[in-house]
Design a protein around this motif. Structure first.
Motif, PDB file in Angstrom:
ATOM      1  N   GLU A 248       0.816  -1.213   0.000  1.00 49.79           N
ATOM      2  CA  GLU A 248       0.000   0.000   0.000  1.00 49.79           C
ATOM      3  C   GLU A 248       0.852   1.266   0.000  1.00 49.79           C
ATOM      4  O   GLU A 248       1.942   1.289   0.568  1.00 49.79           O
ATOM      5  CB  GLU A 248      -0.880   0.043   1.246  1.00 49.79           C
ATOM      6  CG  GLU A 248      -2.143  -0.776   1.099  1.00 49.79           C
ATOM      7  CD  GLU A 248      -3.030  -0.679   2.327  1.00 49.79           C
ATOM      8  OE1 GLU A 248      -4.215  -0.982   2.194  1.00 49.79           O
ATOM      9  OE2 GLU A 248      -2.539  -0.322   3.414  1.00 49.79           O
ATOM     10  N   CYS A 249       0.263   2.308  -0.583  1.00 49.68           N
ATOM     11  CA  CYS A 249       0.854   3.642  -0.517  1.00 49.68           C
ATOM     12  C   CYS A 249       0.072   4.432   0.527  1.00 49.68           C
ATOM     13  O   CYS A 249      -0.786   3.866   1.200  1.00 49.68           O
ATOM     14  CB  CYS A 249       0.730   4.312  -1.882  1.00 49.68           C
ATOM     15  SG  CYS A 249      -1.002   4.492  -2.369  1.00 49.68           S
ATOM     16  N   GLU A 250       0.319   5.749   0.593  1.00 46.37           N
ATOM     17  CA  GLU A 250      -0.337   6.557   1.627  1.00 46.37           C
ATOM     18  C   GLU A 250      -1.862   6.589   1.499  1.00 46.37           C
ATOM     19  O   GLU A 250      -2.561   6.932   2.430  1.00 46.37           O
ATOM     20  CB  GLU A 250       0.228   7.976   1.646  1.00 46.37           C
ATOM     21  CG  GLU A 250      -0.028   8.805   0.391  1.00 46.37           C
ATOM     22  CD  GLU A 250       1.169   8.869  -0.555  1.00 46.37           C
ATOM     23  OE1 GLU A 250       2.002   7.922  -0.537  1.00 46.37           O
ATOM     24  OE2 GLU A 250       1.277   9.859  -1.307  1.00 46.37           O
ATOM     25  N   MET A 255      -3.262  -2.463  -2.830  1.00 48.07           N
ATOM     26  CA  MET A 255      -1.801  -2.584  -2.873  1.00 48.07           C
ATOM     27  C   MET A 255      -1.298  -2.541  -4.312  1.00 48.07           C
ATOM     28  O   MET A 255      -1.771  -3.308  -5.161  1.00 48.07           O
ATOM     29  CB  MET A 255      -1.395  -3.894  -2.194  1.00 48.07           C
ATOM     30  CG  MET A 255      -1.769  -3.914  -0.716  1.00 48.07           C
ATOM     31  SD  MET A 255      -1.362  -5.480   0.081  1.00 48.07           S
ATOM     32  CE  MET A 255      -2.826  -6.438  -0.236  1.00 48.07           C
ATOM     33  N   HIS A 256      -0.340  -1.663  -4.588  1.00 52.60           N
ATOM     34  CA  HIS A 256       0.250  -1.557  -5.928  1.00 52.60           C
ATOM     35  C   HIS A 256       1.106  -2.801  -6.190  1.00 52.60           C
ATOM     36  O   HIS A 256       2.026  -3.096  -5.426  1.00 52.60           O
ATOM     37  CB  HIS A 256       1.151  -0.320  -6.019  1.00 52.60           C
ATOM     38  CG  HIS A 256       0.401   0.981  -6.013  1.00 52.60           C
ATOM     39  ND1 HIS A 256      -0.271   1.443  -7.120  1.00 52.60           N
ATOM     40  CD2 HIS A 256       0.212   1.905  -5.046  1.00 52.60           C
ATOM     41  CE1 HIS A 256      -0.836   2.624  -6.831  1.00 52.60           C
ATOM     42  NE2 HIS A 256      -0.557   2.912  -5.574  1.00 52.60           N
ATOM     43  N   ILE A 257       0.807  -3.487  -7.287  1.00 49.94           N
ATOM     44  CA  ILE A 257       1.586  -4.683  -7.657  1.00 49.94           C
ATOM     45  C   ILE A 257       2.824  -4.219  -8.430  1.00 49.94           C
ATOM     46  O   ILE A 257       2.708  -3.379  -9.330  1.00 49.94           O
ATOM     47  CB  ILE A 257       0.731  -5.636  -8.509  1.00 49.94           C
ATOM     48  CG1 ILE A 257      -0.430  -6.180  -7.655  1.00 49.94           C
ATOM     49  CG2 ILE A 257       1.570  -6.774  -9.079  1.00 49.94           C
ATOM     50  CD1 ILE A 257      -1.432  -7.031  -8.399  1.00 49.94           C
ATOM     51  N   LYS A 310      -6.788   5.603 -11.281  1.00 50.56           N
ATOM     52  CA  LYS A 310      -5.659   6.471 -10.948  1.00 50.56           C
ATOM     53  C   LYS A 310      -5.496   6.593  -9.430  1.00 50.56           C
ATOM     54  O   LYS A 310      -6.489   6.748  -8.717  1.00 50.56           O
ATOM     55  CB  LYS A 310      -5.947   7.846 -11.537  1.00 50.56           C
ATOM     56  CG  LYS A 310      -4.732   8.513 -12.037  1.00 50.56           C
ATOM     57  CD  LYS A 310      -5.079   9.713 -12.872  1.00 50.56           C
ATOM     58  CE  LYS A 310      -3.757  10.446 -13.055  1.00 50.56           C
ATOM     59  NZ  LYS A 310      -3.875  11.735 -13.533  1.00 50.56           N
ATOM     60  N   CYS A 311      -4.266   6.509  -8.956  1.00 55.57           N
ATOM     61  CA  CYS A 311      -4.043   6.646  -7.516  1.00 55.57           C
ATOM     62  C   CYS A 311      -3.368   7.992  -7.253  1.00 55.57           C
ATOM     63  O   CYS A 311      -2.460   8.387  -7.993  1.00 55.57           O
ATOM     64  CB  CYS A 311      -3.163   5.507  -7.019  1.00 55.57           C
ATOM     65  SG  CYS A 311      -2.979   5.517  -5.224  1.00 55.57           S
ATOM     66  N   SER A 312      -3.804   8.659  -6.208  1.00 58.80           N
ATOM     67  CA  SER A 312      -3.289  10.011  -5.959  1.00 58.80           C
ATOM     68  C   SER A 312      -1.803  10.028  -5.612  1.00 58.80           C
ATOM     69  O   SER A 312      -1.168  11.073  -5.653  1.00 58.80           O
ATOM     70  CB  SER A 312      -4.082  10.660  -4.826  1.00 58.80           C
ATOM     71  OG  SER A 312      -3.808   9.949  -3.641  1.00 58.80           O
ATOM     72  N   CYS A 313      -1.219   8.872  -5.294  1.00 56.55           N
ATOM     73  CA  CYS A 313       0.210   8.844  -4.940  1.00 56.55           C
ATOM     74  C   CYS A 313       1.088   8.997  -6.174  1.00 56.55           C
ATOM     75  O   CYS A 313       2.290   9.209  -6.055  1.00 56.55           O
ATOM     76  CB  CYS A 313       0.545   7.536  -4.219  1.00 56.55           C
ATOM     77  SG  CYS A 313       0.639   6.128  -5.334  1.00 56.55           S
ATOM     78  N   GLY A 314       0.490   8.821  -7.357  1.00 57.03           N
ATOM     79  CA  GLY A 314       1.267   8.968  -8.591  1.00 57.03           C
ATOM     80  C   GLY A 314       1.762   7.643  -9.149  1.00 57.03           C
ATOM     81  O   GLY A 314       2.205   7.570 -10.294  1.00 57.03           O
TER      82      GLY A 314
HETATM   83 ZN    ZN Z   1      -1.000   4.747  -4.608  1.00 62.08          ZN
END
Ligand code: ZN
Ligand code: ADP
Length: 433
Positions: A248-250, A255-257, A310-314
């Motif tokens: 996981e990111c913030e 969870m990003h694979i 899209k995930c806000s973490c980039g």
């Molecule tokens: Zn993310």
């Protein structure tokens, strides 16, 4: 904000990422076909030649590989490099059947460390952190994986391994651990110990990286409260390398694979057909960079869904939603599908901690299911309800969640064995007959 360390590959546009995956897949299929007899024969049987795989769009043509195949090929059958090029093995806990042994070259270890380093960074880790690793060390991948990642980020690494809670707390307070890595069940256990000893103000933890077993959002909330941290999920399996396959990111929303190393697919577990994005099914992985033990289309038996939103973490890498467990964690009780995580949700929503056990048995032709759950110390000290009232309330909650009558026993605090690694939530005595 500039991240302390983040390879560009994590934020690469999806089309470029997929082009990279295709290029790596084509090479990997040829490599595996040339070096692993098992795959060579399996592909020949299926009438597939390496040249038929021109990119990720052809991945579905390859045959699956299952845990049974790994057991049949134990120990060396899937090795793709000479044994002398390997530097390490790790193994699954092997509770059922033969253990699975995975081999690693130094490059394989480096890429695994890299994935764990990315997970630590995603949880806010920098070289200034003190990373307290109390996943088990040894054959289990948890300890060695996070240990390697922590070194790579440059954290001061405390290779605590699991167990000995007193020593964990001592080092945590004396050395000011800031990031905690362990199973969520052990984190809950440590949270309880910290509060019992009045140490919450003395610890400096800010984040935890917890995985290796399924855990609910309710459990995340409890751990975050008890330790005063942000709790991040991390996923992985020995067969594919270990923890860090995804994390996981913030955002804490899936969870990003690590798609530069692993291609994920979701399939219908009954037909094997690839399902469209967003549908729940069995997660399948293909390793496109690993050398010693490069599994293609490995069926994990973990059920979840993927999203490319899209995930806000980039990060552009696809996210997998919290798996609710393996298809084999699902119990069929009284003809109904029951997941331990559903029971956990009901209990934690009624204010209990994750100290519970599920006992399934059979009397004559009928299944029985009993959930034992501990009173929290507060509930025991200031009873607002009788035990009988509590049990009745849980029975009602479980009935509406599962549709079946579950027997409930509320027990005294500290009656249920605490976990130091992966928690054993279910005792299914029906297997003994
Ligand atoms: Zn993310
Ligand atoms: P074993 O098969 O002996 O348990 P591993 O230690 O390699 O071997 O465990 C990998 C399995 O653990 C995964 O397939 C999955 O079922 C489970 N797992 C790992 N991380 C998570 C997580 N974050 N959430 C849910 N399940 C997880």
């Amino acid at each position: 904000m500039k991240k302390y360390y983040q390879p560009e590959i994590e934020t690469m546009p999806v089309e470029e990422l997929q082009a990279l995956q295709s290029e790596r897949l084509v090479k990997q299929v040829q490599f595996v076909y040339d070096n692993v007899k098992f795959y060579h024969e399996k592909m020949d049987e299926a009438g597939i030649k390496p040249e038929d795989i021109k990119g990720i769009e052809d991945l579905h043509k390859l045959p699956f590989i299952t845990k049974d195949d790994l057991r049949d090929q134990y120990p060396y059958g899937l090795l793709a490099v000479p044994l002398e090029d390997c530097v390490r093995i790790q193994s699954t806990s092997g509770t059922t059947g033969r253990r699975v042994v995975a081999f690693y070259t130094q490059e394989d270890i480096d890429l695994w460390d890299e994935c764990c380093a990315r997970a630590i960074v995603a949880a806010g880790g920098t070289k200034e952190d003190v990373c307290h690793v109390c996943y088990g060390y040894g054959l289990f991948t948890g300890g060695p994986g996070l240990n390697g990642g922590s070194h790579k980020v440059g954290c001061l690494t405390l290779p605590m391994s699991s167990g000995n809670t007193e020593r964990q707390l001592q080092f945590m307070t004396d050395l000011g651990s800031t990031i905690l890595c362990c199973t969520p069940s052990y984190a809950a256990n440590l949270g309880e110990a910290v509060n019992e000893r009045g140490l919450k103000d003395k610890i400096k933890l800010k984040a935890g990286i917890f995985g290796a077993e399924p855990w609910t959002e309710e459990m995340r909330h409890n751990i975050e409260e008890s330790l005063g941290i942000k709790a991040y999920d991390i996923y992985g399996l020995t067969e594919i390398s270990g923890p860090g396959v995804s994390f996981e990111c913030e955002e804490q929303a899936g969870m990003h694979i690590q798609e530069d190393h692993f291609i994920a697919e979701i399939i219908d577990p009954n037909t094997g057909e690839v399902l469209p994005e967003g549908e729940v099914g069995e997660l399948v992985f293909t390793c496109i960079t690993k050398k010693a033990f490069p599994l293609l289309r490995y069926r994990t038996r973990d059920l979840c869904r993927l999203t490319r939103e899209k995930c806000s973490c980039g990060r552009t890498h696809v996210r997998m939603m919290k798996p609710k467990g393996r298809s084999d964690d699902m119990m069929i009780v009284k003809g109904v599908n029951v997941w331990p995580s559903q029971i956990e949700t009901v209990l934690l929503n009624q204010g209990y901690q994750a100290n519970y056990q599920i006992v399934v048995d059979r009397v004559g032709n009928n299944d029985t299911i009993e959930v034992q759950v501990e009173l929290t110390p507060e509930m025991a000290e200031n009873p607002t309800m009788t035990v009988a009232e509590r049990e009745k309330k849980i029975v009602a909650g479980l009935k509406s969640m599962l549709g079946i009558k579950v027997d409930v026993k509320v027990v005294e605090p500290k009656t249920i064995t605490r976990s130091e690694g992966k928690a054993v939530r279910v005792v299914d005595k029906r297997h003994l007959y």
